[in-house]
Design an enzyme around this catalytic site. Structure first.
Site, short mmCIF file in Angstrom:
data_model
loop_
_atom_site.label_atom_id
_atom_site.label_comp_id
_atom_site.label_asym_id
_atom_site.label_seq_id
_atom_site.Cartn_x
_atom_site.Cartn_y
_atom_site.Cartn_z
N LYS C 76 -48.24 -97.87 -31.18
CA LYS C 76 -47.17 -98.03 -32.17
C LYS C 76 -46.64 -96.64 -32.50
CE LYS C 76 -46.43 -100.19 -36.74
NZ LYS C 76 -47.09 -100.89 -37.86
N SER C 151 -44.72 -105.05 -39.26
CA SER C 151 -43.95 -103.97 -38.69
C SER C 151 -44.31 -103.64 -37.24
CB SER C 151 -44.16 -102.71 -39.53
OG SER C 151 -45.51 -102.30 -39.51
N SER C 175 -48.93 -106.27 -41.03
CA SER C 175 -48.13 -105.71 -39.94
C SER C 175 -48.74 -105.80 -38.55
CB SER C 175 -47.80 -104.24 -40.23
OG SER C 175 -46.77 -104.16 -41.17
#
Lengths: 95, 482, 483
Positions: C76, C151, C175
């Site tokens: 990420k 996210s 997330s």
């Protein structure tokens, strides 16, 4: 709870953000809505409850006082928008 | 109207750790700009703080020295504001539960009495960097080497009423932190800084007046001047019917005035909250006890010992205990020569004068306590006269020899107590100065005292200061008075 | 090759059925083809990946391989990667080349994993749809009209679309779990303090936790094994040995008690979702698990408490982005205030600004007690409710979200609607608990996630239960049509 435009600008200044005139209404509406949602908390009796800043009941570890870092100035200042003679430059600060 | 000032101090002492409070960067003074600012100090995205154990220990030692209770748990908070020398946009500090709770210090006033000043608390925090305003095409340069240096902020209650008291408190804190070795206390380099909160009120009034905070006071002398100036300024404003605006003011030592600061005006809502990156620090009582047992004798304890056990005056004891190296020097000399009053007189006299002349600290004294005690021993056993002792001291200071005895031998400074030898010198001097002898004998008895001095001077000079003054006086009186 | 599990890949590499370079190239090619439709990656580090793959192959050759040697992964874009852009999905860090590696980046590299690049995310991880990214929204591989979730939407979409077999994510309020649920993959949010936060750009420090995202619980176990561990650089990292997660996967869950909190099955829950979750619970019962009704009465309160505490911490954490030492700086600032205000206003998106403003407000003078302090008190009550529940049950079972993935653009104008969708994931973060989301079917071709919540350091149990569930179901083996 409604956050008016004046309050919005006051908070924005604390956070060093500027809100465009055209966005004032949408921000103040959105923030007011969030505050209304958040106000639901007031229905809960929390008298005498210790606030919980950390999810785990752990204690701080301490570091030995030993130098572990070396000079990386040139490497790190490659990231900076403006430097001179090893200093970070910002617009003149008046005291 | 009679006015009364109310003064509180906030003292920032840089702790003498090797590394920063939350990173392993060096804290050495005077390095190239930003050469001691690593990714943590620069607040790179994703960095995290880990607390320096040494800083915690030093703060606890200070707490013990000011008679404060050390809490079982202490926590860190964030103080949020934007400034170029504050890389994270917040300062990690302690607000809710500081590491040092309420304590007190006794300060000595000029009239010899003492006054107890309460210390509200002391807390750990990180220092900011430095902004340099020299010309960079109208820009300010930021050096973050100092960012993250551990500070102990010591906050007093507003219990001082004169600038002199404030200075006495500051000096007392200075001796404690240097005694403990937790800070070098160097105000010129900024390792000890002082802000003063000053307000005035009509004498006898309970309610406090509006206060001003004076920042940037970087010497003991300026503390006194800045506070006195601010008291005067406030009184003038009030007597002219004005009001004191609560504000932060900057002291300018060149102009000896304070003026309102512009940049901090709106920095009023710091939004403190517990720092989520640092957990509560648990302070083990056994650990505190261990630090307590290892504490050195503190200035106040020394002062008491010097007066009570060594019989020194309050004044002498105060002078000698004001700095740890000086007190240590004194203690060593006393241990070797066995005469505290003599040691005190000579250290405050001859040694202090010499240090002053050379502009050096006691730690750089050219005469060691052992050498110094050697002089005093010879003074006490009458081997040296006072004058000769001074010559020995000067010679040792100039490294002309290793010990007092060596110098005495080499320079022939041994005091002459043999009355025959002294009589011979007196006879010689009287023979050379027959006119003065006539004058003396013709003079009224009450005028004679002064005239004796002339002969004594000549005799001492002739003996290179080695003649025992007591013997000289006795023999001379006998001969002059026939 | 793209459908193999991590264990199978490791086996194939060990047996030299294929090389790491071949494996890496296969995934890179697939990224080339599919990523433009999904927008899952912000940065693809092709040459570094091939170099790492070559190094892995020589290790395999020499017999010095470690369990992840040669296996492609992605990070990420919230984790610092030295020498590689670390944007956090923000214009603020569009020019930021991280000067150091995050702890998990180091750990996974040391275990031999080959990073293919950095995945898309909501700006600074603030969002539940991936629409707040400066680089544009990620699309759901199952239905490109739908959000991938957030996210960690880029990581979830990349794993679901076989662009990479496993990826890292971070979970502050769901997330990892919510995008995993929306994209039909498995995602684990570990106990707070289990995985080092060093080098993970902070959103809300007291809740952020990194974790693995992969297709199965088994793959998550292997990833977590090499992410977790004590790190002296993170003061909140917990000094506790990492158990062997893989060895626990095969344990029977016979007799294990699962708690069903009635508040997670109330009117918020989409009825079709409820059916899928009930079906999944039946499977657990078939495996011998016991199910018990429980109550977590303050569940709803997690929303206001979370949306006070996280913005408060974020408002402070994001103050460092000031245009002085790195990151975006506005053109020709006329003074210091102008530098701050324009740099920050021009480079942060609306959602980030909203959260900074709310957080600033919640901490400001006069409001601290009513907002921040109140929220932290409620947090304690919530955490205590979970502890009471864990006195009766081993794990809690619940849906991950009330609804499957919503349409792109459908909630972006109304933050509140988006926040309410987080109701089942927030409590876990407030209490620092571990939780896993595993695929439990679809509704109209949009996946559904089953959430298992454990007590502190219960990762082994969670992975074990999830793995056993995946032994008797095939939801996690379903592929989006795109594939």
């Amino acid at each position: 709870m409604k956050l008016n435009v004046e309050e919005l600008h006051k908070v924005a200044h604390l956070a060093r953000l500027s809100i465009h005139a055209k966005d004032e209404e949408s921000y103040s509406q959105a923030l007011s809505n969030i505050l209304n949602l958040v106000d639901e908390m007031q229905s809960i009796d929390t008298h005498g409850v210790q606030p919980m800043a950390h999810p785990m009941d752990a204690v701080q570890r301490l570091r030995t006082d030993q130098v572990t870092e070396n000079n990386q100035r040139d490497y790190l200042q490659q990231l900076a928008p403006a430097t001179e003679n090893g200093l970070y430059l910002v617009p003149r600060v008046v005291e | 109207m009679q006015w009364e000032a109310v003064i509180g101090l906030e003292i920032h002492a840089q702790l003498a750790t090797k590394t920063k409070i939350f990173s392993g960067s060096s804290t050495a003074f005077g390095a190239e700009p930003n050469s001691q600012a690593n990714i943590i100090d620069l607040a790179m995205p994703g960095i995290l703080p880990v607390l320096n154990k040494q800083a915690v220990e030093m703060a606890i030692k200070f707490g013990l020295a000011i008679n404060s209770a050390i809490p079982e748990r202490t926590t860190f908070d964030r103080k949020n504001y934007f400034y170029p020398d504050l890389p994270k946009g917040y300062q990690t500090t302690q607000m809710a539960t500081p590491i040092v709770g309420r304590g007190y210090l006794d300060i000595q006033l000029e009239d010899g009495s003492s006054k107890r000043i309460a210390i509200h608390h002391a807390h750990l925090e990180e220092d900011a960097g430095k902004s340099l305003h020299e010309d960079f095409q109208g820009m300010t340069g930021v050096d973050l080497n100092r960012a993250g240096t551990p500070l102990l902020e010591i906050v007093t209650e507003p219990e001082m009423s004169t600038a002199k008291e404030a200075v006495a408190l500051l000096r007392s804190i200075h001796s404690i932190i240097t005694y403990l070795g937790i800070s070098d206390g160097n105000m010129a380099e900024g390792s000890m800084r002082c802000d003063a909160n000053v307000s005035v009120r009509p004498k006898g009034q309970e309610k406090l007046g509006n206060r001003c905070e004076i920042k940037n006071i970087n010497s003991f002398r300026f503390v006194e001047r800045a506070i006195n100036h601010e008291i005067q300024r406030q009184i003038e404003v009030l007597e002219d019917g004005g009001r004191i605006a609560q504000q932060t003011r900057l002291y300018d030592p060149d102009l000896n005035e304070t003026r309102a600061m512009r940049s901090k005006e709106d920095a009023n809502d710091y939004r403190y909250f517990p720092c989520p990156d640092l957990l509560p620090v648990e302070i083990d009582s056994a650990f505190v006890q261990q630090l307590k047992d290892a504490l050195p004798e503190l200035p106040e304890e020394k002062r008491q010992r010097f007066t009570e056990q060594l019989g020194l005056s309050v004044y002498d004891a105060g002078v000698l205990s004001s700095s740890r190296p000086l007190a240590d020097y004194f203690d060593k000399v006393v241990a070797l020569c066995g005469d505290a009053q003599l040691a005190s007189n000579w250290i405050s006299g001859e040694l202090a004068a010499q240090l002053n002349r050379d502009g050096v600290e006691i730690t750089q004294a050219a005469v060691t306590p052992e050498q110094f005690a050697g002089i005093l021993i010879r003074l006490k056993d009458d081997t040296l006269s006072n004058g000769a002792a001074k010559q020995v001291f000067a010679a040792l200071w100039a490294k002309e020899g290793q010990t007092a005895d060596e110098i005495i031998e080499a320079k022939g400074l041994k005091q002459v107590t043999d009355t025959g030898a002294i009589e011979a010198i007196i006879d010689e001097i009287l023979a050379k100065n027959t006119a003065q002898v006539e004058q003396y004998r013709a003079a009224e008895p009450d005028k004679r005292g002064k005239m004796v001095g002339f002969f004594v001077g000549q005799i001492m000079k002739a003996s290179k200061g080695t003649a025992n003054p007591k013997a000289v006086n006795e023999l001379l009186a006998k001969k002059l008075n026939g | 090759m793209l459908d193999l599990s991590l264990t199978q890949m490791a086996q194939g590499l060990a047996e030299r059925k294929f090389s790491s370079v071949e494996l890496t190239q296969a995934f890179l090619q697939r990224i080339q083809i599919v990523n433009p439709q999904l927008n899952a990656f912000i940065t693809i580090t092709e040459s570094q990946a091939l170099d790492a793959a070559k190094a892995a192959d020589s290790q395999l050759e020499k017999g010095t391989a470690t369990p992840l040697t040669g296996i492609p992964i992605a990070h990420k874009d919230l984790f610092c990667t030295e020498g590689v852009k670390t944007s956090c999905g923000s214009k603020m860090l569009d020019n930021f080349i991280a000067p150091y590696d995050a702890a998990i980046v180091t750990n996974l590299a040391e275990a031999g994993a080959v990073s293919l690049g950095k995945t898309n995310l909501d700006e600074f991880a603030m969002g539940s749809s991936n629409e707040s990214s400066f680089y544009g929204a990620v699309k759901n591989p199952w239905d490109t009209q739908a959000v991938a979730g957030g996210s960690s939407g880029g990581s979830a979409a990349a794993v679901a679309a076989r662009l990479v077999p496993a990826a890292t994510g971070s979970d502050t309020g769901g997330s990892i779990r919510q995008p995993a649920a929306f994209c039909g993959i498995t995602g684990l949010k570990p106990t707070y303090g289990r995985v080092s936060r060093w080098g993970m750009v902070a959103y809300a420090s007291s809740m952020d936790q990194a974790g693995p995202m992969a297709r199965s619980a088994e793959d998550c176990a292997l990833m977590l094994q090499h992410m977790a561990g004590f790190d002296a650089r993170d003061s909140t990292s917990i000094e506790q040995a990492v158990p062997d997660y893989l060895s626990q996967l095969g344990n029977s869950i016979q007799g294990m008690t699962f708690g069903l909190p009635k508040e997670y099955f109330a009117e918020d829950l989409n009825p079709q979702m409820a059916e899928r979750i009930q079906a999944a619970i039946k499977e657990l019962e078939k495996l011998g698990a016991k199910v018990k009704a429980i109550s977590l009465p303050l569940t709803r309160m997690a929303i206001p408490a979370y949306y006070v505490i996280t913005p408060a911490e974020a408002s402070s954490n994001l103050s460092r982005f000031d245009g002085v030492r790195y990151g975006y700086r506005c053109e020709d600032p006329k003074d210091l205030e102008d530098l701050y205000k324009r740099s920050r206003s021009e480079a942060f998106g609306h959602e980030v600004k909203r959260r900074i403003l709310i957080g600033t407000y919640a901490l400001s003078e006069g409001f601290y007690d009513a907002y921040y302090n109140k929220a932290q008190q409620i947090r304690r009550l919530l955490a205590e409710d979970f502890q009471k529940a864990f006195q009766q049950v081993d794990l809690i079972v619940a849906p991950t979200t009330p609804n499957p993935a919503f349409d792109l653009g459908s909630k972006i104008t109304d933050p509140i609607q988006m926040y309410l969708e987080d109701i089942y994931t927030l409590g876990v973060n407030l209490a620092g608990l571990p939780a896993i989301s595993v695929p439990a079917g679809q509704i109209n071709n949009r996946p559904v996630g089953l959430q298992l919540i454990g007590n502190h350091f219960g990762e082994s149990q969670l992975l074990n239960a999830a793995h056993q569930f995946q032994q008797v179901t095939d939801h996690h083996l379903q592929k989006p049509a795109l594939v």
